[in-house]
Design an enzyme around this catalytic site. Structure first.
Site, mmCIF file in Angstrom:
data_model
loop_
_atom_site.group_PDB
_atom_site.id
_atom_site.type_symbol
_atom_site.label_atom_id
_atom_site.label_comp_id
_atom_site.label_asym_id
_atom_site.label_seq_id
_atom_site.Cartn_x
_atom_site.Cartn_y
_atom_site.Cartn_z
ATOM 1 N N HIS A 32 0.844 -1.195 0.000
ATOM 2 C CA HIS A 32 0.000 0.000 0.000
ATOM 3 C C HIS A 32 0.881 1.247 0.000
ATOM 4 O O HIS A 32 1.724 1.434 0.872
ATOM 5 C CB HIS A 32 -0.937 -0.026 1.213
ATOM 6 N N GLU A 82 1.888 3.672 2.965
ATOM 7 C CA GLU A 82 2.405 3.066 4.194
ATOM 8 C C GLU A 82 3.938 3.068 4.166
ATOM 9 O O GLU A 82 4.601 2.038 4.194
ATOM 10 C CB GLU A 82 1.776 1.679 4.365
ATOM 11 N N GLU A 100 0.536 -4.867 11.093
ATOM 12 C CA GLU A 100 0.115 -3.476 10.947
ATOM 13 C C GLU A 100 0.936 -2.688 11.959
ATOM 14 O O GLU A 100 0.805 -2.877 13.162
ATOM 15 C CB GLU A 100 -1.387 -3.323 11.248
ATOM 16 N N HIS A 135 2.425 -3.644 6.911
ATOM 17 C CA HIS A 135 1.460 -2.589 6.602
ATOM 18 C C HIS A 135 1.454 -1.589 7.744
ATOM 19 O O HIS A 135 2.083 -1.789 8.777
ATOM 20 C CB HIS A 135 0.048 -3.185 6.436
HETATM 21 ZN ZN LIG Z 1 -1.822 -1.761 4.064
#
Ligand SMILES: [Zn+2]
Length: 418
Positions: free
Chosen positions: A173, A176, A375, A302
């Site tokens: 992504h 990020e 994350e 992420h």
């Molecule tokens: Zn992500």
């Protein structure tokens, strides 16, 4: 026309309107607001995802998301209690004030983050300084033709030795950016500390560490273009594909992605329609040697929410086809141990909300690679700021995962399935 189709959950949409040929589907329009909603269980959160909003983070049942007025109206009509907490475009503009040092540099105050060209230089320097244990190559090219760097770190890096291979991927992504720094931390630590740190030395000697620091360089470069952040998530193919919904295991099966090209969770026109996921998948497929997949563990970084996640994402069930009780227990056990080391919250991915076409589901479902998502920092934020921590956080928040990385590298020695 359904109201949710008229709406936009994508930051940067105004740019898209100017640069993308008119598609057959409704184009986005209208203002983008930052909202919070309480959604205590995964089913409720999946309902939010299905409405096409851009979920930024989840903490203690509070979901932070970008939605248009139309989406917010629809969700309120469905019974969700939405709090509007900010204006997305204003927040982004405020982040970008000041004078940039260079055309493609991060905004002022964040220059310690690596642009694509700085990342490339750093990887080339690593190979030059540590040629015996570091080997730089590529798994292919992005949509816009950038090399998808792969760096292998192991003793005798030029040879394919019979050692467990562990893959780290970052920056699927675009926005990020802290995750790219996380992959660089892994690269720097396992090269600079080789020979002086006993744990690093042992792991480099007994593993083949594979790092792809950015899976989405086009999106990352776009996100910092023009002097301010764009809150961009997807790749740069057409109106963008969400790479982490484009993997070919249970692709688009279960309401955990969008078929609308302007959604921030657009799954693409077919599995692996994005050149970036195709290239990484081809590389992983190529690591099947004499019928045995050499990569035994994988970690995809992420941001944000401070979570340790494991498959499956496409189903709420703990066990499913290709996931026995013993295997699910092993995911939980290792996930909890890693979370104990970094202070994140461990859970099965679908405990958050349903996702389909994710990298973890494919790695495990297709190859039985023990695959996790982290994350990263922060645990919660007032919206988009969570993607853009000041560069002073890079050091502490990447070092924070050293022990978890070591846990996974050791676990990789146990082989694939439990
Ligand atoms: Zn992500």
């Amino acid at each position: 026309m359904r109201r949710t189709r008229r709406a936009l959950a994508t930051v940067g949409g105004l740019v898209l309107l100017a640069t993308v040929a008119a598609p057959a589907v409704a184009q986005p329009s209208g203002e983008r607001g930052l909202y919070e909603a309480h959604a205590a269980d995964a089913e409720q959160r999946t309902e939010l995802v299905r409405a096409g909003v851009d979920v930024l983070g989840v903490r203690d049942g509070t979901v932070t998301m970008i939605a248009t007025a139309g989406q917010a109206r629809d969700l309120r009509a469905d019974g969700f209690d939405l709090d509007r907490i900010g204006d997305v475009d204003r927040m982004l503009a405020e982040r970008g004030t000041g004078t940039r040092a260079a055309a493609d540099e991060f905004p002022p105050g964040d220059e310690d983050y690596h642009t694509y060209s700085e990342l490339t230089d750093e990887l080339q320097r690593t190979e030059a300084d540590h040629g015996d244990i570091a080997r730089l190559s590529s798994v292919g090219e992005s949509y816009e033709g950038r090399s998808l760097h792969l760096i292998k770190i192991s003793d005798n890096a030029a040879r394919d030795e019979d050692e467990p291979e562990v893959l780290f991927t970052c920056n699927q992504h675009a926005r990020e950016h802290l995750t790219t720094e996380m992959c660089l931390r892994i690269v720097q630590r396992f090269t600079d500390d080789y020979g002086s740190d006993p744990t690093v030395t042992e792991l480099v000697d007994t593993r083949e560490i594979l790092v792809i620091p950015t899976v989405n360089p086009d999106g990352a470069e776009y996100d910092i273009s023009g002097g301010s952040y764009h809150g961009w998530r997807k790749n740069r193919q057409g109106s963008g594909t969400d790479l982490n919904r484009n993997w070919g295991y249970q692709w688009g099966c279960c309401g955990g992605s969008s078929g609308w090209p302007y959604s921030d969770t657009y799954r693409g026109s077919s599995p692996f329609s994005a050149p970036e996921t195709r290239a990484v998948a081809d590389f992983v497929d190529s690591r099947v040697v004499d019928g045995t997949q050499q990569i035994t563990a994988h970690l995809d970084f992420h941001s944000y929410s401070e979570l340790v996640l494991w498959p499956y994402g496409y189903t709420y069930d703990d066990t499913a086809e290709g996931m026995t009780r013993a295997e699910a227990d092993r995911f939980r056990d290792v996930g909890e141990r890693m979370a104990a080391s970094n202070g994140y919250t461990p859970q099965q991915s679908s405990d958050l909300y349903i996702t389909d076409g994710s990298v973890n589901d494919w790695m495990w479902g297709e190859h039985k690679i023990f695959s996790f998502t982290f994350e990263m920092y922060p645990a919660s934020a007032g919206g988009l700021d969570g993607f853009y921590p000041p560069d002073e956080r890079i050091g502490p928040e990447t070092r924070r995962n050293d022990e978890a990385v070591d846990i996974l590298l050791r676990e990789a020695g146990r082989g694939a399935a439990a």
